[in-house]
Scaffold this active site. Sequence first.
Site, PDB file in Angstrom:
ATOM      1  N   CYS A 128       3.303  -7.684  -4.585  1.00  0.00           N
ATOM      2  CA  CYS A 128       2.920  -7.466  -3.184  1.00  0.00           C
ATOM      3  C   CYS A 128       4.077  -7.682  -2.210  1.00  0.00           C
ATOM      4  CB  CYS A 128       1.734  -8.341  -2.802  1.00  0.00           C
ATOM      5  SG  CYS A 128       0.309  -8.083  -3.858  1.00  0.00           S
TER       6      CYS A 128
ATOM      7  N   HIS B  35       1.526  -7.969   4.974  1.00  0.00           N
ATOM      8  CA  HIS B  35       0.878  -7.544   3.725  1.00  0.00           C
ATOM      9  C   HIS B  35      -0.619  -7.751   3.894  1.00  0.00           C
ATOM     10  CE1 HIS B  35      -0.382  -7.074  -0.312  1.00  0.00           C
ATOM     11  NE2 HIS B  35      -0.531  -8.367  -0.557  1.00  0.00           N
TER      12      HIS B  35
ATOM     13  N   ASN C 159      -6.356  -4.574  -0.692  1.00  0.00           N
ATOM     14  CA  ASN C 159      -4.982  -4.983  -1.011  1.00  0.00           C
ATOM     15  C   ASN C 159      -4.344  -3.906  -1.889  1.00  0.00           C
ATOM     16  OD1 ASN C 159      -2.639  -6.134  -1.961  1.00  0.00           O
ATOM     17  ND2 ASN C 159      -3.563  -8.106  -2.468  1.00  0.00           N
TER      18      ASN C 159
END
Length: 321
Positions: free
Chosen positions: A115, A248, A278
């Site tokens: 990520c 993020h 996500n």
Amino acid sequence: MQYAKILGTGSYLPANRVSNDDLAEKVDTSDEWITTRTGIKFRHIAADHEKTSDLAAAAARNALADAGLAAGELDLIIVATSTPDMIFPSTATIVQQKLGIGSSGCPAFDVQAVCAGFMYAVTTADAYIRSGMAKNVLVVGAETFSRILDWSDRATCVLFGDGAGAVVLGASDTPGIIHGKLKADGNYLDLLKTPGQIANGKISGTPFLTMDGPGVFKLAVKMLAKVADEVITEAGFTSDQIDWIVPHQANKRIIESTAKHLGLGMEKVVLTVQEHGNTSAASIPLALDSGIRSGRIQRGQRLLLEGIGGGFAWGAVLLEY
Ligand code: ACO
């Protein structure tokens, strides 16, 4: 010295948009549980025929069009992904081929920082441009996390989605990326991983994502606050000089915590987690493109990009759009 300036952005989301209620028909969960804990409402899931490189190439084409640049003018392609098409070659070389520019021979490689991948890729591109090694760089974050999820594990499968976001960076006399900072600590390996590997023609270890959710949450809140402080301070700014946080998009509560730490209201945050879930390395460029195309982010504004993920790896980038 040349700055790396954003010339254009683009994104791509697979057509299949899956709601929390859709998921609740397959696993023991609810819209209420997912929304309260994470802020996620929808995620997009790639069709069987869509590979990470397809998503990446579609986002890249949009970013190139926005930048007014032909693919052949690129000096470098970096793809951030943890869900590559193949073990090798890199997804970046496949994207290069899909953009029809293989014959130009521009270097192309992947970075794998889960990520935090987009932070790692953008910072690498910045170094290439600052040093004069490249003028125009395509940076893509692209993922098909749906392929590494255990769809019977409600604690993880509700959190992730597929997608791609891209930026074209170009050398400029004016800022540009101002400062970037990357961090990693492999001691946190076990908090979040997809440990499967291919050996002797067999998969050993689980090929599915495993996560200690509360452990990740605590670490993310702590490390993102620290790296955000460091990037802003080292660049000689204060947080009230930030126009937008483009974080993020893992969890709304983590994002709120970082914004609160910086003393910035949620109106200064580009939030897309509710729409995308996500998407790992794709989440920051997807949010960036959304903020720019909706007209919220304007030229000349100062942005803080920040992200954390498996490894653990994390980082933040301060830039002027
Ligand atoms: N639906 C309903 N119930 C669920 C679900 C679900 N999808 N998943 C777990 N539960 C249950 C658990 O079984 C548990 O039940 P129990 O109390 O009867 O045992 C209960 O909910 C609480 O479980 P916890 O894991 O303690 O829930 P928590 O409040 O910590 O929330 C969450 C879990 C949302 C994963 C949270 O820890 C989190 O957001 N962590 C960060 C994880 C993250 O963002 N990961 C992304 C990758 S890393 C990154 O991008 C930063």
